[in-house]
Design a protein around this motif. Structure first.
Motif, mmCIF file in Angstrom:
data_model
loop_
_atom_site.group_PDB
_atom_site.id
_atom_site.type_symbol
_atom_site.label_atom_id
_atom_site.label_comp_id
_atom_site.label_asym_id
_atom_site.label_seq_id
_atom_site.Cartn_x
_atom_site.Cartn_y
_atom_site.Cartn_z
ATOM 1 N N ALA A 39 -4.640 -1.848 -6.509
ATOM 2 C CA ALA A 39 -4.660 -3.239 -6.067
ATOM 3 C C ALA A 39 -3.253 -3.711 -5.739
ATOM 4 O O ALA A 39 -2.298 -3.404 -6.458
ATOM 5 C CB ALA A 39 -5.277 -4.135 -7.142
ATOM 6 N N ARG A 40 -3.156 -4.458 -4.664
ATOM 7 C CA ARG A 40 -1.890 -5.075 -4.274
ATOM 8 C C ARG A 40 -1.767 -6.452 -4.930
ATOM 9 O O ARG A 40 -2.753 -7.029 -5.376
ATOM 10 C CB ARG A 40 -1.835 -5.228 -2.754
ATOM 11 C CG ARG A 40 -1.997 -3.935 -1.984
ATOM 12 C CD ARG A 40 -2.267 -4.218 -0.526
ATOM 13 N NE ARG A 40 -3.427 -5.097 -0.372
ATOM 14 C CZ ARG A 40 -4.002 -5.342 0.790
ATOM 15 N NH1 ARG A 40 -3.544 -4.787 1.889
ATOM 16 N NH2 ARG A 40 -5.044 -6.149 0.869
ATOM 17 N N VAL B 172 -11.478 -4.119 -3.959
ATOM 18 C CA VAL B 172 -10.989 -3.647 -5.263
ATOM 19 C C VAL B 172 -12.105 -3.712 -6.298
ATOM 20 O O VAL B 172 -12.297 -2.781 -7.097
ATOM 21 C CB VAL B 172 -9.777 -4.481 -5.719
ATOM 22 C CG1 VAL B 172 -9.345 -4.056 -7.127
ATOM 23 C CG2 VAL B 172 -8.623 -4.326 -4.739
ATOM 24 N N ASP C 169 -1.460 -9.247 -3.570
ATOM 25 C CA ASP C 169 -2.262 -10.283 -2.919
ATOM 26 C C ASP C 169 -3.763 -10.067 -3.064
ATOM 27 O O ASP C 169 -4.557 -10.811 -2.486
ATOM 28 C CB ASP C 169 -1.882 -10.428 -1.448
ATOM 29 C CG ASP C 169 -2.067 -9.144 -0.643
ATOM 30 O OD1 ASP C 169 -2.600 -8.156 -1.197
ATOM 31 O OD2 ASP C 169 -1.678 -9.125 0.545
ATOM 32 N N ASP C 170 -4.159 -9.060 -3.846
ATOM 33 C CA ASP C 170 -5.569 -8.874 -4.179
ATOM 34 C C ASP C 170 -5.970 -9.710 -5.394
ATOM 35 O O ASP C 170 -7.135 -9.684 -5.812
ATOM 36 C CB ASP C 170 -5.880 -7.396 -4.473
ATOM 37 C CG ASP C 170 -5.786 -6.526 -3.232
ATOM 38 O OD1 ASP C 170 -6.049 -7.041 -2.132
ATOM 39 O OD2 ASP C 170 -5.435 -5.335 -3.370
ATOM 40 N N ASP D 187 -10.125 -9.522 -4.676
ATOM 41 C CA ASP D 187 -10.477 -8.769 -3.480
ATOM 42 C C ASP D 187 -11.762 -7.980 -3.697
ATOM 43 O O ASP D 187 -11.869 -7.198 -4.648
ATOM 44 C CB ASP D 187 -9.331 -7.824 -3.114
ATOM 45 C CG ASP D 187 -9.583 -7.095 -1.820
ATOM 46 O OD1 ASP D 187 -9.362 -7.689 -0.753
ATOM 47 O OD2 ASP D 187 -10.035 -5.932 -1.879
ATOM 48 N N GLU D 188 -12.731 -8.170 -2.813
ATOM 49 C CA GLU D 188 -14.033 -7.520 -2.977
ATOM 50 C C GLU D 188 -13.937 -6.014 -2.901
ATOM 51 O O GLU D 188 -14.676 -5.292 -3.589
ATOM 52 C CB GLU D 188 -15.019 -8.043 -1.928
ATOM 53 C CG GLU D 188 -15.495 -9.466 -2.171
ATOM 54 C CD GLU D 188 -16.234 -9.619 -3.501
ATOM 55 O OE1 GLU D 188 -16.933 -8.668 -3.904
ATOM 56 O OE2 GLU D 188 -16.104 -10.677 -4.122
ATOM 57 N N ASP E 169 0.788 -1.225 0.000
ATOM 58 C CA ASP E 169 0.000 0.000 0.000
ATOM 59 C C ASP E 169 0.825 1.283 0.000
ATOM 60 O O ASP E 169 0.270 2.370 -0.162
ATOM 61 C CB ASP E 169 -0.904 0.045 1.243
ATOM 62 C CG ASP E 169 -2.000 -1.004 1.186
ATOM 63 O OD1 ASP E 169 -2.503 -1.258 0.076
ATOM 64 O OD2 ASP E 169 -2.348 -1.555 2.244
#
Length: 200
Positions: A148-149, A163, A151-152, A160-161, A120
């Motif tokens: 987004a990272r 995102v 791990d997303d 990832d929800e 982040d």
């Protein structure tokens, strides 16, 4: 924008490698903008343009292939532009591509800014780098940016929800700027994505 006009959506991934998390995120955002109205959707990856960009110092030097891509960017009603974070900023390939853009055509044009990174700590790159650049080119950048990272993602799927929600919120904001009804009932499922169907 009139409902009987064609709606042009263009996604640009400024990554250094094709089929990256950045291109997957750009594609996902573009797919959220698919509607029942007449439209075109194109996705452009700077990783596929390395030979053209390397030999193009000015717009006059652009090959026909690169010129066609620049014109798509300039005539987009909605531009989704993404980058992996590289040394605290967007990539040099993306900057070079945008340096060749002369600006959006007159009228309401919206842009959604997108970025990917390992964590982040560089999320504000979207605000201090991409947003002013696109504004200078004549685009209104919607308030919601999509960050987004690594791990997303699961493989190259946005998983990832939070995102996914930001992407859909950004699309709704863009449609309001363009005077269109947001595609609330046509958001696609992430797992139903027709991957690579739009890439130029």
């Amino acid at each position: 924008m009139s409902l009987d006009t064609s709606f042009n959506v263009v996604g640009v991934s400024g990554g250094l490698a094709a089929h990256s998390r950045t291109s997957a995120l750009v594609e996902f955002v573009v797919e959220q903008a698919i509607t029942a109205m007449p439209q075109t959707a194109d996705l452009i990856d700077t990783a596929d343009l390395v030979p053209e960009l390397a030999s193009t110092l000015t717009r006059a030097d652009a090959t026909p292939k690169l010129e066609a891509i620049l014109e798509k960017i300039e005539t987009a009603d909605l531009l989704v532009i993404g980058t992996p974070i590289a040394h605290g900023s967007y990539t040099g390939l993306l900057k070079h591509l945008l340096d060749l853009v002369t600006g959006a055509r007159p009228g309401d044009r919206a842009a959604i800014i997108v970025a990917t990174d390992r964590g982040d700590c560089n999320s504000l790159v979207l605000e201090h780098a991409l947003r002013p650049l696109l504004s200078q080119l004549g685009y209104y950048t919607v308030p919601s940016a999509v960050y987004a990272r690594d791990d997303d993602f699961v493989d190259l799927w946005v998983a990832d929800e939070a995102v996914i929600d930001r992407a859909r919120r950004a699309v709704r904001e863009a449609f309001r700027v363009l005077g269109l009804q947001p595609p609330l009932n046509t958001f696609v499922s992430n797992r139903n994505s027709a991957r690579a169907s739009f890439w130029t």
